[in-house]
Design a protein around this motif. Structure first.
Motif, short mmCIF file in Angstrom:
data_model
loop_
_atom_site.label_atom_id
_atom_site.label_comp_id
_atom_site.label_asym_id
_atom_site.label_seq_id
_atom_site.Cartn_x
_atom_site.Cartn_y
_atom_site.Cartn_z
N PRO A 257 0.82 -1.23 0.00
CA PRO A 257 0.00 0.00 0.00
C PRO A 257 0.84 1.27 0.00
O PRO A 257 0.47 2.26 -0.64
N GLU A 258 1.99 1.23 0.70
CA GLU A 258 2.84 2.42 0.76
C GLU A 258 3.38 2.80 -0.62
O GLU A 258 3.73 3.97 -0.85
N ASP A 259 3.47 1.83 -1.54
CA ASP A 259 4.00 2.11 -2.87
C ASP A 259 2.95 2.66 -3.82
O ASP A 259 3.28 3.06 -4.94
N THR A 260 1.67 2.66 -3.42
CA THR A 260 0.62 3.17 -4.29
C THR A 260 0.04 4.48 -3.80
O THR A 260 -0.80 5.07 -4.45
N GLN A 261 0.48 4.94 -2.64
CA GLN A 261 -0.07 6.16 -2.07
C GLN A 261 0.92 7.31 -2.18
O GLN A 261 2.10 7.14 -1.96
N TYR A 262 0.40 8.48 -2.51
CA TYR A 262 1.24 9.67 -2.56
C TYR A 262 1.64 10.09 -1.15
O TYR A 262 2.76 10.47 -0.88
N ILE A 263 0.67 10.10 -0.24
CA ILE A 263 0.91 10.41 1.16
C ILE A 263 0.42 9.21 1.96
O ILE A 263 -0.71 8.76 1.77
N VAL A 264 1.22 8.67 2.84
CA VAL A 264 0.88 7.44 3.55
C VAL A 264 -0.18 7.71 4.62
O VAL A 264 -0.16 8.73 5.30
N ASP A 265 -1.10 6.78 4.75
CA ASP A 265 -2.18 6.87 5.73
C ASP A 265 -1.63 7.04 7.15
O ASP A 265 -0.62 6.43 7.52
N ASN A 266 -2.29 7.88 7.92
CA ASN A 266 -1.96 8.14 9.33
C ASN A 266 -0.62 8.85 9.54
O ASN A 266 -0.04 8.80 10.62
N THR A 267 -0.14 9.52 8.50
CA THR A 267 1.07 10.34 8.64
C THR A 267 0.76 11.57 9.50
O THR A 267 -0.28 12.20 9.35
#
Length: 290
Positions: A257-267
């Protein structure tokens, strides 16, 4: 009897269980999923459901009003990485600027959880199965390489894209496609634990290609570990589609998932010198200015 899973009209795959996961989806996006029965010859009509994924959530270290809507500013710095804590100016001013609406979900101890109401991404890889726990993997063959004994995909002594130490006591399944090795090779997981610290996948014969797969219960106590391909002999090989997932079932490759998101969830957004807040991922940045 198996079940066919659809995203709209796209067949994602067949599963044998009555529950499954679909990863790689965009946040804050509408989807229509369908399920049908399939016996190998005939397929029933689809039952469909419309769902909307929740948006990426960010933590802003300031108190905001719950249920209010705020504006975030997104932009990209295509000439280089964004310096952490500093917004470049002048020729590094950023492009692809747009405003993103977000809703304040909760406030706790002076920190506000906000959820983006639209996706940042413009495309997605969708697959059926478990979440890939290994970051920076690829479905493109890694260039053929010469190895003296083993090729280490990840290990405790290197900057690994996967950390086995985070999954002590859990059962994991690992799989990689190995392309035409010059000697017989296999995927392996090893730790220095005294019990159950070694697992070997099926062998890919010299000159052939295929998946080497293993299921591995991670020991509860160890200090060293590695995940290599090889068999202790000099070889030439290439590989792709390395995937680590929880459980005993190997599913089709998908990016973490981290490779498909521009900004990582819960940052958590960081406070800048000018009093605004920012989150960074490579050359991408999102800002909140009160």
């Amino acid at each position: 009897m198996s079940y066919r899973i659809y995203n709209g009209t796209q067949l994602l795959g067949d599963v044998n269980n009555k529950s499954t996961g679909i990863n790689g989806l965009l946040p804050a996006t509408n989807y229509q999923f369908g399920v049908s029965n399939y016996d190998g010859n005939r397929e029933s009509s689809k039952t469909t459901i419309n769902v909307k994924t929740r948006g990426i959530r960010l933590i802003i270290p300031t108190s905001l009003t719950v249920n209010s809507t705020i504006a975030l500013n997104y932009q990209e710095y295509s000439l280089g990485l964004v310096p952490i804590g500093t917004e470049p100016a002048g020729m590094f001013g950023g492009g692809n600027k747009r405003n993103i609406q977000a809703k304040v979900i909760s406030v706790d101890n002076g920190k506000s959880m906000v959820e983006l109401l639209e996706p940042l991404e413009s495309s997605s890889t969708v697959s059926v199965g478990g979440t890939n726990l290994a970051k920076h993997t690829s479905n493109t063959l890694i260039n053929r390489m010469q190895v003296s004994e083993w090729f280490f995909i990840a290990s405790s002594g290197n900057a690994a894209t996967f950390n086995l130490g985070n999954y002590k006591g859990q059962t994991l399944t690992m799989r990689a496609w190995i392309d035409k090795p010059t000697v017989d090779v296999h995927l392996q997981a090893w730790t220095n634990a005294s019990n159950n610290g070694y697992a070997v996948g099926n062998t890919i014969k010299a000159g052939q290609s295929g998946y080497s797969r293993l299921t591995f219960k991670v020991p509860t106590s160890f200090t060293e570990w590695n995940i290599p391909i090889g068999n202790g002999k000099a070889a030439e090989l290439a590989y792709k589609e390395f995937k680590v997932e929880k459980g005993t079932i190997a599913t089709d490759w998908s990016p973490a998932p981290e490779d498909t998101q521009y900004i990582v969830d819960n940052t958590q957004m960081n406070k800048l010198q000018d009093g605004s807040f920012a989150a960074f991922n490579g050359y991408r940045a999102i800002y909140f200015r009160q």
